[in-house]
Design a protein around this motif. Sequence first.
Motif, PDB file in Angstrom:
ATOM      1  N   PHE A 519      36.782  45.584  39.684  1.00 51.37           N
ATOM      2  CA  PHE A 519      37.841  46.584  39.546  1.00 51.37           C
ATOM      3  C   PHE A 519      38.479  46.906  40.898  1.00 51.37           C
ATOM      4  CE2 PHE A 519      39.154  51.067  39.568  1.00 51.37           C
ATOM      5  CZ  PHE A 519      40.096  51.038  38.563  1.00 51.37           C
ATOM      6  N   ARG A 520      37.667  46.918  41.940  1.00 51.44           N
ATOM      7  CA  ARG A 520      38.179  47.230  43.282  1.00 51.44           C
ATOM      8  C   ARG A 520      39.073  46.116  43.821  1.00 51.44           C
ATOM      9  NH1 ARG A 520      35.779  51.834  44.772  1.00 51.44           N
ATOM     10  NH2 ARG A 520      33.691  52.329  43.991  1.00 51.44           N
ATOM     11  N   GLU A 521      39.028  44.924  43.206  1.00 49.83           N
ATOM     12  CA  GLU A 521      39.898  43.829  43.626  1.00 49.83           C
ATOM     13  C   GLU A 521      41.303  43.940  43.048  1.00 49.83           C
ATOM     14  OE1 GLU A 521      38.218  40.042  42.766  1.00 49.83           O
ATOM     15  OE2 GLU A 521      36.269  40.514  43.655  1.00 49.83           O
ATOM     16  N   PRO A 523      43.692  46.372  43.062  1.00 46.58           N
ATOM     17  CA  PRO A 523      44.788  46.779  43.958  1.00 46.58           C
ATOM     18  C   PRO A 523      45.186  45.691  44.947  1.00 46.58           C
ATOM     19  CG  PRO A 523      43.117  48.503  43.804  1.00 46.58           C
ATOM     20  CD  PRO A 523      42.555  47.290  43.142  1.00 46.58           C
ATOM     21  N   VAL A 524      44.219  44.866  45.354  1.00 47.12           N
ATOM     22  CA  VAL A 524      44.523  43.764  46.278  1.00 47.12           C
ATOM     23  C   VAL A 524      45.470  42.773  45.614  1.00 47.12           C
ATOM     24  CG1 VAL A 524      43.523  41.899  47.667  1.00 47.12           C
ATOM     25  CG2 VAL A 524      42.271  44.054  47.372  1.00 47.12           C
ATOM     26  N   GLU A 525      45.265  42.545  44.296  1.00 49.86           N
ATOM     27  CA  GLU A 525      46.120  41.634  43.537  1.00 49.86           C
ATOM     28  C   GLU A 525      47.397  42.317  43.045  1.00 49.86           C
ATOM     29  OE1 GLU A 525      45.514  38.457  43.096  1.00 49.86           O
ATOM     30  OE2 GLU A 525      43.556  38.466  44.087  1.00 49.86           O
ATOM     31  N   GLU A 526      47.591  43.576  43.438  1.00 53.52           N
ATOM     32  CA  GLU A 526      48.767  44.361  43.046  1.00 53.52           C
ATOM     33  C   GLU A 526      48.870  44.504  41.526  1.00 53.52           C
ATOM     34  OE1 GLU A 526      52.191  42.683  44.899  1.00 53.52           O
ATOM     35  OE2 GLU A 526      51.572  43.265  46.924  1.00 53.52           O
ATOM     36  N   ILE A 527      47.722  44.686  40.882  1.00 56.47           N
ATOM     37  CA  ILE A 527      47.659  44.905  39.438  1.00 56.47           C
ATOM     38  C   ILE A 527      47.331  46.372  39.186  1.00 56.47           C
ATOM     39  CG2 ILE A 527      46.502  44.286  37.291  1.00 56.47           C
ATOM     40  CD1 ILE A 527      48.067  41.997  38.354  1.00 56.47           C
ATOM     41  N   THR A 535      39.234  52.091  30.603  1.00 51.82           N
ATOM     42  CA  THR A 535      38.147  52.384  29.668  1.00 51.82           C
ATOM     43  C   THR A 535      36.933  51.524  29.970  1.00 51.82           C
ATOM     44  OG1 THR A 535      39.768  52.954  27.955  1.00 51.82           O
ATOM     45  CG2 THR A 535      37.527  52.482  27.230  1.00 51.82           C
ATOM     46  N   ALA A 536      37.187  50.229  30.254  1.00 47.95           N
ATOM     47  CA  ALA A 536      36.084  49.305  30.554  1.00 47.95           C
ATOM     48  C   ALA A 536      35.345  49.716  31.828  1.00 47.95           C
ATOM     49  CB  ALA A 536      36.624  47.883  30.685  1.00 47.95           C
ATOM     50  N   ILE A 537      36.082  50.099  32.872  1.00 45.63           N
ATOM     51  CA  ILE A 537      35.421  50.445  34.141  1.00 45.63           C
ATOM     52  C   ILE A 537      34.701  51.794  34.026  1.00 45.63           C
ATOM     53  CG2 ILE A 537      37.394  51.591  35.219  1.00 45.63           C
ATOM     54  CD1 ILE A 537      34.811  49.257  36.884  1.00 45.63           C
ATOM     55  N   LEU A 538      35.223  52.696  33.225  1.00 46.87           N
ATOM     56  CA  LEU A 538      34.515  53.964  32.989  1.00 46.87           C
ATOM     57  C   LEU A 538      33.196  53.719  32.255  1.00 46.87           C
ATOM     58  CD1 LEU A 538      37.493  56.298  32.043  1.00 46.87           C
ATOM     59  CD2 LEU A 538      35.927  56.640  33.964  1.00 46.87           C
ATOM     60  N   ILE A 553      37.462  57.173  39.645  1.00 53.66           N
ATOM     61  CA  ILE A 553      38.290  56.613  38.567  1.00 53.66           C
ATOM     62  C   ILE A 553      39.057  57.731  37.865  1.00 53.66           C
ATOM     63  CG2 ILE A 553      38.299  55.226  36.470  1.00 53.66           C
ATOM     64  CD1 ILE A 553      37.353  53.678  38.878  1.00 53.66           C
ATOM     65  N   HIS A 554      38.378  58.857  37.629  1.00 55.64           N
ATOM     66  CA  HIS A 554      39.030  59.999  36.976  1.00 55.64           C
ATOM     67  C   HIS A 554      40.224  60.474  37.815  1.00 55.64           C
ATOM     68  CE1 HIS A 554      38.541  64.253  35.037  1.00 55.64           C
ATOM     69  NE2 HIS A 554      39.689  63.675  34.737  1.00 55.64           N
TER      70      HIS A 554
END
Length: 875
Positions: A519-521, A523-527, A535-538, A553-554
């Motif tokens: 998930f932390r990757e 923003p690097v991919e500009e997504i 929902t998945a990362i929560l 995340i919240h």
Amino acid sequence: MNSISYHPVEHKLSAFGRKFISSIAFIGTTSTSPHQLPKNIVHSKPDILHAHLIKTQNLERNTHAANSVLYAYGEYSRMENAAKVLEEMPEPNSISWNLMISNYNKALLYQDSWGIFCKMHRLGFEMNLYTYGSVLSACGALTSTLWGEQVYGLVMKNGFFSDGYVRCGMIELFSKCSRFHDALRVFYDYLCDNVVCWNAIISGAVKNREYWVALDIFSRMWGGFLKVNEYTIPSVLNACVSLLELQFGKMVHGAAIKCGLETDVFVGTSIVDLYAKCGFMDEAFRKLMLMPFSNVVSWTAMLNGFVQNGDPISAFQMFAEMRNKGVEINHYTVTCVLAACANPVMTKEAIQIHSWIYKTGFYQDSVVQTSLINLYSKIGEVVLSELVFAEAENRQHLSLWSNMISVLAQNNDSDKAIHLFQRILQEDLKPDKFCCSSVLGVVDCLDLGRQIHSYTLKSGLISNVNVSSSLFTMYSKCGSIEESYIIFELIEDKDNVSWASMISGFVEHGFSDRAVELFREMPVEEIIPDEMTLTAILNACSSLETLKSGKEIHGFILRHGVGELRIVNGAIVNMYTKCGDLLSARSFFDMIPLKDMFSCSSMISGYAQRGYLENTLQLFKQMLINDLYSSSFTISSVLGVIALSNRSRIGIQVHAHCIKLGSQSEASTGSSLVMIYSKCGNIDDCCKAFKEIVAPDLVSWTAMIVSYAQNGKGGDALQVYELMRDSGIKPDSVTFVGVLSACSHAGLVEEGYFFLNSMMKDYGIEPGARHYACMVDLLSRSGRLTEAERFISDMPIKPDALVWGTLLAACKLHDEVELGKLAAKKIMELEPSEVGAYISLSNIWASVGQWDEVLKVRGSMRGTGIAKEPGWSSL
């Protein structure tokens, strides 16, 4: 331009090219003087014209006459004859070569067209705007930007870049090849007032889904007082429809009226489509009725508008009106009305349309058959979908196969879907991306999945994001998470579905920490994560119980305004409850304006897991008052906390609610009911609750075994264990705790040894402290204390306080002083503050009258600061 070369590539038809071909052919022959020939010769076949000119003129020296023959052969697509005439011409001119390029384009032989252009360039013939326009049309059909860029280099070099038709060809080429920014660069290189150029760039923007760019260019075009035509308006209105920009669409409508284009059938159809797609059906119908000339496209646009606005009855009535007025009906119209009937409430109309399709001959149209397959699947008649597919005569259309596979996959009929995929290969057809994506969704065999993976590699389908996403999801579902991640990394254009699926795969397979890293990757991919990804990362944070990451995340969700989505709200509540922060969970829960089933269930589960009975029941009651559906998971949580509190009366009330919903037959709910009645000692009701479960799972069987064991019915517990094995369900470590406990209560020592060995030998389960404690209890209850002590000494794991405590309790029961002293000593070493060991040892000494020893034990307690809590009663 020595770099211009001829290489064969796959070609496609170019609409602009076809129009441009005709104009070039006509203009290119204006100097040939065919009007001087007799009329019967001019309009005759090219062979007759060729023969006439050979007789009447010196064709080898008369270039104009030879060009007429070239033109005639091109009109009849007799390219071999035309090529031979060109080859025999001693002095062909530029018009001759232009005619050949144009003729090859008309015959859809675009590679040959490029070859002629290369030869013309190599021989040094002068090229003009007709040459460049025609060859750019060929490049557009071939979707070859490399060749197109070489031609445009010549255009720039020779000063033809200002010609609108030449630049239009280059714009169309770049647009078709998904290089719209290059098309824009060509357009802005030289601004002109040629409407064809403006139309080409607007059309290219729409095709590349750059709708706002299309509207912006139209605004500049209109503001620059350029006259729009019947080709401009439909393209711009198409952009408005895609953006649902009704206000801008109305402005374009006004421009069409001002330019006198509203009566054009294509413009009028686009206007009808605009209002219909934007939900203004009355206005759309009024525009349709005001059209002086309407066609099947206009009526179909209206009909499709009703379908998209969820009004199937009006769509069906519109179709009936088309038939009454004698409007032509094509297969697009039929597919629209079939889409309207794809609703369980329209079953009668669906059958009527099907019968009409039989009568009118549309039934053998593959597009119509595909729509019928989808229709029957959506009204729950998959058998009829299969019948339509079986009756299809022409199965060369992959859409039939892919839709049938998709229908079977959606109905979880994996065997038929896989069989159909295999038949595609047997029919010498090549499964497309839709076939592969659908079948991968139901594949649960790793070997078969790898075979399909190999096919996608060979066919090049692996580059499609839907296919690759289905592939890594398949690997994840089959338990091969590493292979799943390898496929995920190979995807070039990952969309949000890909990210969400991979993160969910990590969470499901116990790699929540890797899910967080992934998930932390993003923003690097500009997504920007969407609702599914968040929902998945929560859920990953919930699994890891990492409150800090969950709060981050919240915060992200609050900043980006995603918190209004209900699924994410429920996931946030679930994260806080799983991380143990019930205050934050309740605080956020109270702020949710529209509480749904998932958020309520998460909050109830959080309270229940921590034994907060009153909070659980209060929230559950509120959920029922608000008519929110309570799932078996929610009810199971409520029943679980009731079981712990021994509030059987409330449990009976919840049981009644389960019967009302019919959820008592589900395994999770039934298991909780078994545990409630077991805690109350009501074994008969335990059996009744268990028998109501339709498909008992491992938890259900184990609950029943434990219930019998705890209520002193060891023999019955072992019978249930055998029934569970006969049903094909494998026991786990918890099941064996119940079995060994049953042996203990029934005094079955040999059976206890048997089951202890069986769990290791037959099921590969290593015994834990609780299993050994059950065996010690079994031996101790049977009076075999010395054997119990020896059993403890031979244990492969270090005995804990639970094991020694079990032996100590037996020593107290049998007045075994020496062994009791040993057991108490071991407990005091393991847990020095355990008051129970001191009390038990003191009671053992007291039972044999050794009061001096009792005083010593009491003194030891005072020396270590341990005090026994005084007994109390609520009576």
